[in-house]
Design a protein around this motif. Structure first.
Motif, mmCIF file in Angstrom:
data_model
loop_
_atom_site.group_PDB
_atom_site.id
_atom_site.type_symbol
_atom_site.label_atom_id
_atom_site.label_comp_id
_atom_site.label_asym_id
_atom_site.label_seq_id
_atom_site.Cartn_x
_atom_site.Cartn_y
_atom_site.Cartn_z
ATOM 1 N N GLY A 4 54.619 11.160 -0.481
ATOM 2 C CA GLY A 4 54.097 9.953 0.151
ATOM 3 C C GLY A 4 52.745 9.578 -0.412
ATOM 4 O O GLY A 4 52.040 8.768 0.159
ATOM 5 N N SER A 5 52.331 10.173 -1.516
ATOM 6 C CA SER A 5 51.036 9.890 -2.098
ATOM 7 C C SER A 5 51.068 8.571 -2.841
ATOM 8 O O SER A 5 52.120 7.971 -3.053
ATOM 9 C CB SER A 5 50.633 11.025 -3.043
ATOM 10 O OG SER A 5 51.592 11.173 -4.065
ATOM 11 N N SER A 6 49.885 8.140 -3.304
ATOM 12 C CA SER A 6 49.785 6.881 -4.017
ATOM 13 C C SER A 6 50.191 7.072 -5.461
ATOM 14 O O SER A 6 50.474 8.171 -5.921
ATOM 15 C CB SER A 6 48.353 6.350 -3.927
ATOM 16 O OG SER A 6 47.450 7.301 -4.454
ATOM 17 N N GLY A 7 50.227 5.950 -6.215
ATOM 18 C CA GLY A 7 50.489 6.040 -7.639
ATOM 19 C C GLY A 7 51.938 6.258 -7.978
ATOM 20 O O GLY A 7 52.856 5.782 -7.306
ATOM 21 N N PRO A 61 51.972 17.900 9.710
ATOM 22 C CA PRO A 61 51.116 17.142 8.783
ATOM 23 C C PRO A 61 51.553 15.684 8.710
ATOM 24 O O PRO A 61 52.744 15.384 8.624
ATOM 25 C CB PRO A 61 51.323 17.859 7.448
ATOM 26 C CG PRO A 61 52.685 18.473 7.568
ATOM 27 C CD PRO A 61 52.846 18.865 9.013
ATOM 28 N N ILE A 62 50.603 14.772 8.746
ATOM 29 C CA ILE A 62 50.901 13.340 8.664
ATOM 30 C C ILE A 62 51.086 12.964 7.187
ATOM 31 O O ILE A 62 50.149 13.054 6.398
ATOM 32 C CB ILE A 62 49.766 12.497 9.278
ATOM 33 C CG1 ILE A 62 49.510 12.900 10.735
ATOM 34 C CG2 ILE A 62 50.089 11.012 9.170
ATOM 35 C CD1 ILE A 62 50.650 12.627 11.671
ATOM 36 N N THR A 63 52.274 12.536 6.822
ATOM 37 C CA THR A 63 52.566 12.249 5.423
ATOM 38 C C THR A 63 51.858 10.986 4.932
ATOM 39 O O THR A 63 51.400 10.929 3.794
ATOM 40 C CB THR A 63 54.084 12.100 5.217
ATOM 41 O OG1 THR A 63 54.720 13.319 5.604
ATOM 42 C CG2 THR A 63 54.427 11.826 3.762
ATOM 43 N N TYR A 64 51.752 9.978 5.797
ATOM 44 C CA TYR A 64 51.222 8.688 5.360
ATOM 45 C C TYR A 64 49.900 8.375 6.063
ATOM 46 O O TYR A 64 49.756 7.368 6.749
ATOM 47 C CB TYR A 64 52.256 7.583 5.605
ATOM 48 C CG TYR A 64 53.536 7.845 4.850
ATOM 49 C CD1 TYR A 64 53.642 7.553 3.491
ATOM 50 C CD2 TYR A 64 54.631 8.435 5.486
ATOM 51 C CE1 TYR A 64 54.816 7.812 2.788
ATOM 52 C CE2 TYR A 64 55.801 8.697 4.787
ATOM 53 C CZ TYR A 64 55.888 8.389 3.438
ATOM 54 O OH TYR A 64 57.041 8.650 2.749
ATOM 55 N N ARG A 65 48.921 9.240 5.853
ATOM 56 C CA ARG A 65 47.601 9.066 6.467
ATOM 57 C C ARG A 65 46.780 8.121 5.578
ATOM 58 O O ARG A 65 45.847 8.519 4.888
ATOM 59 C CB ARG A 65 46.919 10.420 6.624
ATOM 60 C CG ARG A 65 45.761 10.433 7.629
ATOM 61 C CD ARG A 65 45.042 11.766 7.588
ATOM 62 N NE ARG A 65 45.899 12.860 8.000
ATOM 63 C CZ ARG A 65 45.846 13.479 9.178
ATOM 64 N NH1 ARG A 65 44.958 13.082 10.082
ATOM 65 N NH2 ARG A 65 46.653 14.477 9.467
ATOM 66 N N PHE A 262 57.375 6.317 11.012
ATOM 67 C CA PHE A 262 56.352 6.050 10.002
ATOM 68 C C PHE A 262 55.103 5.485 10.678
ATOM 69 O O PHE A 262 55.224 4.613 11.543
ATOM 70 C CB PHE A 262 56.905 5.033 9.002
ATOM 71 C CG PHE A 262 55.916 4.576 7.964
ATOM 72 C CD1 PHE A 262 55.843 5.213 6.741
ATOM 73 C CD2 PHE A 262 55.068 3.502 8.198
ATOM 74 C CE1 PHE A 262 54.943 4.788 5.773
ATOM 75 C CE2 PHE A 262 54.159 3.078 7.242
ATOM 76 C CZ PHE A 262 54.099 3.720 6.020
ATOM 77 N N PRO A 263 53.917 5.925 10.364
ATOM 78 C CA PRO A 263 53.534 6.884 9.316
ATOM 79 C C PRO A 263 53.385 8.322 9.831
ATOM 80 O O PRO A 263 53.000 9.206 9.071
ATOM 81 C CB PRO A 263 52.166 6.355 8.890
ATOM 82 C CG PRO A 263 51.554 5.887 10.184
ATOM 83 C CD PRO A 263 52.719 5.280 10.960
ATOM 84 N N ASN A 264 53.694 8.542 11.119
ATOM 85 C CA ASN A 264 53.342 9.813 11.769
ATOM 86 C C ASN A 264 54.407 10.882 11.590
ATOM 87 O O ASN A 264 54.766 11.576 12.545
ATOM 88 C CB ASN A 264 53.101 9.582 13.271
ATOM 89 C CG ASN A 264 52.050 8.529 13.521
ATOM 90 O OD1 ASN A 264 51.168 8.308 12.700
ATOM 91 N ND2 ASN A 264 52.138 7.870 14.669
ATOM 92 N N ILE A 265 54.936 11.001 10.376
ATOM 93 C CA ILE A 265 56.022 11.946 10.139
ATOM 94 C C ILE A 265 55.568 13.063 9.204
ATOM 95 O O ILE A 265 54.755 12.833 8.303
ATOM 96 C CB ILE A 265 57.269 11.237 9.557
ATOM 97 C CG1 ILE A 265 56.892 10.215 8.478
ATOM 98 C CG2 ILE A 265 58.056 10.572 10.666
ATOM 99 C CD1 ILE A 265 58.064 9.519 7.831
ATOM 100 N N PRO A 266 56.092 14.276 9.398
ATOM 101 C CA PRO A 266 55.665 15.419 8.587
ATOM 102 C C PRO A 266 56.530 15.629 7.345
ATOM 103 O O PRO A 266 56.692 16.758 6.878
ATOM 104 C CB PRO A 266 55.811 16.584 9.573
ATOM 105 C CG PRO A 266 56.975 16.188 10.420
ATOM 106 C CD PRO A 266 56.903 14.680 10.559
#
Length: 303
Positions: A4-7, A61-65, A262-266
């Protein structure tokens, strides 16, 4: 590996999500259970999940923080045609303010279905009516966080308003991940007995009381279920969906709606889609759940 990271990793995930719905011949996804809320509120929600390990024994862990703009952009990249801003008060005096914020968010975010919320308090009927008159298309009720009985007398006129308006309510009423004083099928059953025309979307498929909520969906035409976190590796570890009930998912095919949290998913967004696909209920079921049922419920324009 999903990310779920950028780029480049985010782009790769978006391509995989698009590949999922393109294979089904869909114009995109309709996600009825996504969270957008005021920044200070969302940070408190994230802090809760950060501490959920000590509370429930699970890391979350929040994947889309990410910042709000980036989260909206991600859903657009995923091809989500319509989504919601599920938000909810934990005490009296918050709901009207949250409804105002959600109205502004929907006005500046075309893909967001105008969302509102409620709480059993004096004046709830006024701000719910105001929200409906301003175009609210879906409401959120969280029995676990709000710690209230849906049969509270203060809410009775509200359920009547919503039933008459045919506006759906997404309700967290199952007892997962931890039970609340008023969670479970019994309070919801009493509510539906008094308001049988209420359009009620049971969040998380009613986890962990899956069977009881499936029975309610088969007993009341207006009861639907969203898939939020259900069937995923994460949820299957502590609240597995009964294999013997999979056939009933076909029986209520027209009443199951895609939800993701979304976004509160691990885990990555795409994993929810993978979890639905591996149920092996067929492409027709996937098309209904991931797009067509939601598009019909909210009368989305044909693309």
């Amino acid at each position: 590996m999903w990310a779920g990271s950028s780029g480049a990793m985010a782009l790769s995930e978006a391509e995989d999500v698009k590949r999922f719905w393109s294979r089904l011949g869909l114009p995109g996804l309709v996600d009825i259970h996504t969270h957008f809320m005021p920044e200070q509120v969302l940070k408190k929600v994230w802090a809760y999940f950060d501490a959920v390990g000590p509370l429930t024994g699970m890391e979350w862990p929040i994947t889309y923080r990410h910042e709000e703009e980036q989260r909206v952009a991600l859903l657009r990249e995923f091809g989500v045609r319509a989504f919601t801003s599920m938000l909810y008060p934990h005490k009296a005096g918050m709901a009207a303010w949250l409804c105002g914020w959600a109205a502004d968010f929907a006005a500046r975010t075309p893909e967001c279905l105008h969302t509102a919320t409620l709480f059993p308090e004096e004046g709830v009927d006024r701000y719910v009516r105001t929200a409906l008159e301003s175009g609210a298309r879906v409401f959120k009720a969280h029995l676990q966080v709000g710690a209230y009985d849906p049969n509270d007398a203060l809410l009775d006129p509200v359920w009547g308003l919503l039933a008459e308006a045919r506006v759906p309510v997404v309700m967290h009423c199952g007892s997962g991940p931890v039970p609340g004083k008023h969670t479970g099928p019994e309070p919801v059953g009493r509510l539906l007995a008094r308001h049988p025309r209420l359009r009620l979307v049971v969040a998380h498929m009613g986890m962990p009381e899956y069977t009881d909520f499936l029975e309610l969906a088969q007993s009341y035409d207006g009861v639907m279920l969203d898939t939020t976190m259900a069937f995923t590796d994460f949820s299957e570890r502590f609240s597995p969906f009964p294999k013997g009930e999979r056939a009933r998912l076909l029986e209520v095919q027209d009443r199951v709606l895609l939800g993701t949290d979304f976004p509160n998913i691990p885990y990555p967004y795409a994993h929810q889609l993978q979890a639905l696909e591996r149920l092996e209920l067929g492409d027709e079921w996937l098309r209904a759940v991931c797009h067509d049922n939601g598009a019909r419920l909210f009368a989305l324009p044909v693309p």
